[in-house]
Design a protein around this motif. Structure first.
Motif, PDB file in Angstrom:
ATOM      1  N   PRO A 151       0.781  -1.287   0.003  1.00 60.47           N
ATOM      2  CA  PRO A 151      -0.016  -0.110   0.009  1.00 60.47           C
ATOM      3  C   PRO A 151       0.865   1.125  -0.057  1.00 60.47           C
ATOM      4  CG  PRO A 151       0.161  -0.947   2.052  1.00 60.47           C
ATOM      5  CD  PRO A 151       1.068  -1.830   1.328  1.00 60.47           C
ATOM      6  N   TRP A 152       0.262   2.168  -0.548  1.00 60.68           N
ATOM      7  CA  TRP A 152       0.934   3.558  -0.580  1.00 60.68           C
ATOM      8  C   TRP A 152       0.054   4.431   0.352  1.00 60.68           C
ATOM      9  CZ3 TRP A 152       5.831   4.578  -1.685  1.00 60.68           C
ATOM     10  CH2 TRP A 152       6.527   4.023  -2.587  1.00 60.68           C
ATOM     11  N   ALA A 158       1.877   9.786  10.546  1.00 65.05           N
ATOM     12  CA  ALA A 158       2.720   9.355  11.428  1.00 65.05           C
ATOM     13  C   ALA A 158       2.682   7.741  11.268  1.00 65.05           C
ATOM     14  CB  ALA A 158       2.597   9.855  12.660  1.00 65.05           C
ATOM     15  N   VAL A 159       3.785   7.165  11.320  1.00 64.79           N
ATOM     16  CA  VAL A 159       4.069   5.720  11.489  1.00 64.79           C
ATOM     17  C   VAL A 159       4.760   4.859  12.472  1.00 64.79           C
ATOM     18  CG1 VAL A 159       5.804   5.680   9.643  1.00 64.79           C
ATOM     19  CG2 VAL A 159       4.412   3.583   9.946  1.00 64.79           C
ATOM     20  N   ALA A 160       4.331   3.981  13.264  1.00 66.62           N
ATOM     21  CA  ALA A 160       5.067   3.352  14.182  1.00 66.62           C
ATOM     22  C   ALA A 160       5.402   1.977  13.598  1.00 66.62           C
ATOM     23  CB  ALA A 160       4.672   3.298  15.618  1.00 66.62           C
ATOM     24  N   ILE A 161       6.676   1.343  13.464  1.00 66.36           N
ATOM     25  CA  ILE A 161       6.849   0.060  13.190  1.00 66.36           C
ATOM     26  C   ILE A 161       7.823  -0.481  14.299  1.00 66.36           C
ATOM     27  CG2 ILE A 161       7.928  -1.633  11.582  1.00 66.36           C
ATOM     28  CD1 ILE A 161       7.773   0.538   9.278  1.00 66.36           C
ATOM     29  N   ARG A 162       6.841  -1.415  15.123  1.00 70.45           N
ATOM     30  CA  ARG A 162       7.604  -1.838  16.331  1.00 70.45           C
ATOM     31  C   ARG A 162       8.408  -3.048  16.010  1.00 70.45           C
ATOM     32  NH1 ARG A 162       2.582   0.491  17.629  1.00 70.45           N
ATOM     33  NH2 ARG A 162       2.769   2.369  19.109  1.00 70.45           N
ATOM     34  N   ALA A 163       9.664  -2.725  15.713  1.00 71.48           N
ATOM     35  CA  ALA A 163      10.541  -3.968  15.491  1.00 71.48           C
ATOM     36  C   ALA A 163      11.891  -3.518  16.066  1.00 71.48           C
ATOM     37  CB  ALA A 163      10.836  -3.927  14.118  1.00 71.48           C
ATOM     38  N   TYR A 229       8.406  -9.815   8.294  1.00 70.84           N
ATOM     39  CA  TYR A 229       8.873  -8.404   7.635  1.00 70.84           C
ATOM     40  C   TYR A 229       7.850  -7.501   7.277  1.00 70.84           C
ATOM     41  CZ  TYR A 229      13.085 -11.065   7.411  1.00 70.84           C
ATOM     42  OH  TYR A 229      14.329 -12.096   7.775  1.00 70.84           O
ATOM     43  N   ILE A 230       8.136  -6.160   7.951  1.00 68.25           N
ATOM     44  CA  ILE A 230       7.496  -4.930   7.305  1.00 68.25           C
ATOM     45  C   ILE A 230       8.530  -4.210   6.661  1.00 68.25           C
ATOM     46  CG2 ILE A 230       6.312  -2.815   7.845  1.00 68.25           C
ATOM     47  CD1 ILE A 230       4.591  -5.209   8.649  1.00 68.25           C
ATOM     48  N   VAL A 231       8.346  -4.097   5.322  1.00 67.89           N
ATOM     49  CA  VAL A 231       9.181  -3.302   4.538  1.00 67.89           C
ATOM     50  C   VAL A 231       8.357  -1.884   4.050  1.00 67.89           C
ATOM     51  CG1 VAL A 231       9.780  -2.875   1.989  1.00 67.89           C
ATOM     52  CG2 VAL A 231      10.196  -5.252   3.130  1.00 67.89           C
ATOM     53  N   ALA A 232       9.178  -0.927   4.323  1.00 64.11           N
ATOM     54  CA  ALA A 232       8.652   0.551   4.346  1.00 64.11           C
ATOM     55  C   ALA A 232       9.787   1.379   3.474  1.00 64.11           C
ATOM     56  CB  ALA A 232       8.605   1.006   5.898  1.00 64.11           C
ATOM     57  N   VAL A 243       4.139   0.966   3.370  1.00 65.51           N
ATOM     58  CA  VAL A 243       4.218   0.099   4.673  1.00 65.51           C
ATOM     59  C   VAL A 243       3.588  -1.383   4.158  1.00 65.51           C
ATOM     60  CG1 VAL A 243       3.922  -0.374   6.940  1.00 65.51           C
ATOM     61  CG2 VAL A 243       4.121   2.066   6.264  1.00 65.51           C
ATOM     62  N   GLU A 244       4.754  -2.106   4.166  1.00 66.92           N
ATOM     63  CA  GLU A 244       4.277  -3.544   3.406  1.00 66.92           C
ATOM     64  C   GLU A 244       4.655  -4.687   4.078  1.00 66.92           C
ATOM     65  OE1 GLU A 244       6.899  -3.249  -0.051  1.00 66.92           O
ATOM     66  OE2 GLU A 244       7.111  -1.367   0.415  1.00 66.92           O
ATOM     67  N   PRO A 245       3.445  -5.393   4.596  1.00 68.17           N
ATOM     68  CA  PRO A 245       3.725  -6.795   5.270  1.00 68.17           C
ATOM     69  C   PRO A 245       4.114  -7.692   4.446  1.00 68.17           C
ATOM     70  CG  PRO A 245       1.434  -6.246   5.026  1.00 68.17           C
ATOM     71  CD  PRO A 245       1.952  -5.178   4.621  1.00 68.17           C
ATOM     72  N   GLU A 246       5.100  -8.587   4.641  1.00 66.78           N
ATOM     73  CA  GLU A 246       5.530  -9.318   3.613  1.00 66.78           C
ATOM     74  C   GLU A 246       6.186 -10.613   4.438  1.00 66.78           C
ATOM     75  OE1 GLU A 246       8.500  -7.630   1.117  1.00 66.78           O
ATOM     76  OE2 GLU A 246       7.350  -6.130   0.677  1.00 66.78           O
TER      77      GLU A 246
END
Length: 288
Positions: A151-152, A158-163, A229-232, A243-246
């Motif tokens: 997705p675009w 604002a984004v949080a990627i909890r990794a 993985y979350i690719v961003a 922000v891409e779940p893979e």
């Protein structure tokens, strides 16, 4: 161009079966949250930078060229300016409806030598968009594969990627995981630094939070099973972030061949790799 609309009255998704079964538009509480062109035909002419689309039978980048894997030979061509073979084979193809409400595309048997079926079903319930993906191996030998959605999301967001760990470059062939630090530490919501393009792993719950403060909209993204993985990516010249779940890391074929973590998944003949993505929306500031 045919459209399929799924909605619960507060969240609405518009799907284009003719162009990759992609999300042309996603609205929450009357606000667009995806980068959506005025003309849906733009998706076919410029398939990588609009809406949200399925990635299969691999995600992100694979180095092009000829590689033997068992009795099969993979011979991928570049489809992207950086010279990579990117985002699989079904992001812009026509998908066909089935009686159960899902959409399907059949591919492979070419430069990807294993025939496969990839399916998607989208539903909206209780302010949550659910995307069910499946990749089925139609060959008589095990097939490597991967699934994801690209997705675009419109800025400002604002984004949080909890990794706890990140592969800091999706373009480098041998990017390796390292602890998050500096601009790669996205564990608290904030704007992404310009021109990040990385893959986060060792995820906690919820793995992704999005906030459109100006519109008063928040969202959490979860997957079943948990995404590996979350690719961003945050291209400076674009009015959106990805922000891409893979299910695997970039260069998943090379990682599989090298026996490294993050490689493509082996799928037995007649079996499927499945992934469910849930994007749950809420109003910010205590709204209903």
């Amino acid at each position: 161009m045919d459209e399929i609309v799924v909605t619960d009255g507060e969240v609405e998704a518009v799907v284009l079966p003719e162009v990759g079964a992609r999300l042309h538009r996603l609205r929450a509480f009357g606000h667009d949250v995806l980068r959506t062109p005025e003309d849906p035909g733009v998706h076919a002419r410029d398939p990588f930078f609009w809406g949200a689309y399925v990635m299969a039978p691999w995600c992100n980048r694979i180095a092009p060229g000829s590689v033997r894997l068992g009795s099969k030979r993979i011979s991928l061509r570049s489809n992207f300016p950086d010279g990579s073979a990117i985002h699989g084979q079904v992001y812009a193809t026509r998908w066909e409806p089935r009686s159960d409400g899902s959409l399907h595309a059949v591919g492979g048997g070419n430069e990807w030598p294993w025939p496969y079926d990839v399916g998607v079903r989208m539903e909206v319930h209780a302010r949550t968009l659910g995307i069910d993906l499946s990749l089925t191996n139609l060959s008589d030998e095990p097939m490597p594969g991967g699934l994801g959605v690209h997705p675009w999301f419109l800025r400002p967001v604002a984004v949080a990627i909890r990794a706890d760990t990140v592969l800091p470059s999706n373009t480098e062939l041998r990017s390796l995981p390292e602890p998050v630090r500096g601009r790669f530490d996205l564990r608290a919501p904030g704007e992404m630094s310009p021109d990040l393009d990385a893959a986060w792993t060792d995820l906690t719950e919820p793995p992704v939070e999005l906030r459109w403060e100006d519109a008063g909209i928040g969202a959490t993204m979860r997957t079943v099973p948990p995404a590996a993985y979350i690719v961003a990516a945050s291209p400076a010249q674009l009015d959106a972030i990805a922000v891409e779940p893979e299910t695997h890391a970039p260069q998943g074929l090379r990682r599989l061949l090298a026996g490294e973590p993050g490689g493509l998944t082996w799928i037995d003949p007649g079996r499927s790799l499945d992934l469910r993505i849930e994007l749950a929306f809420q109003r910010l500031g205590g709204g209903g």
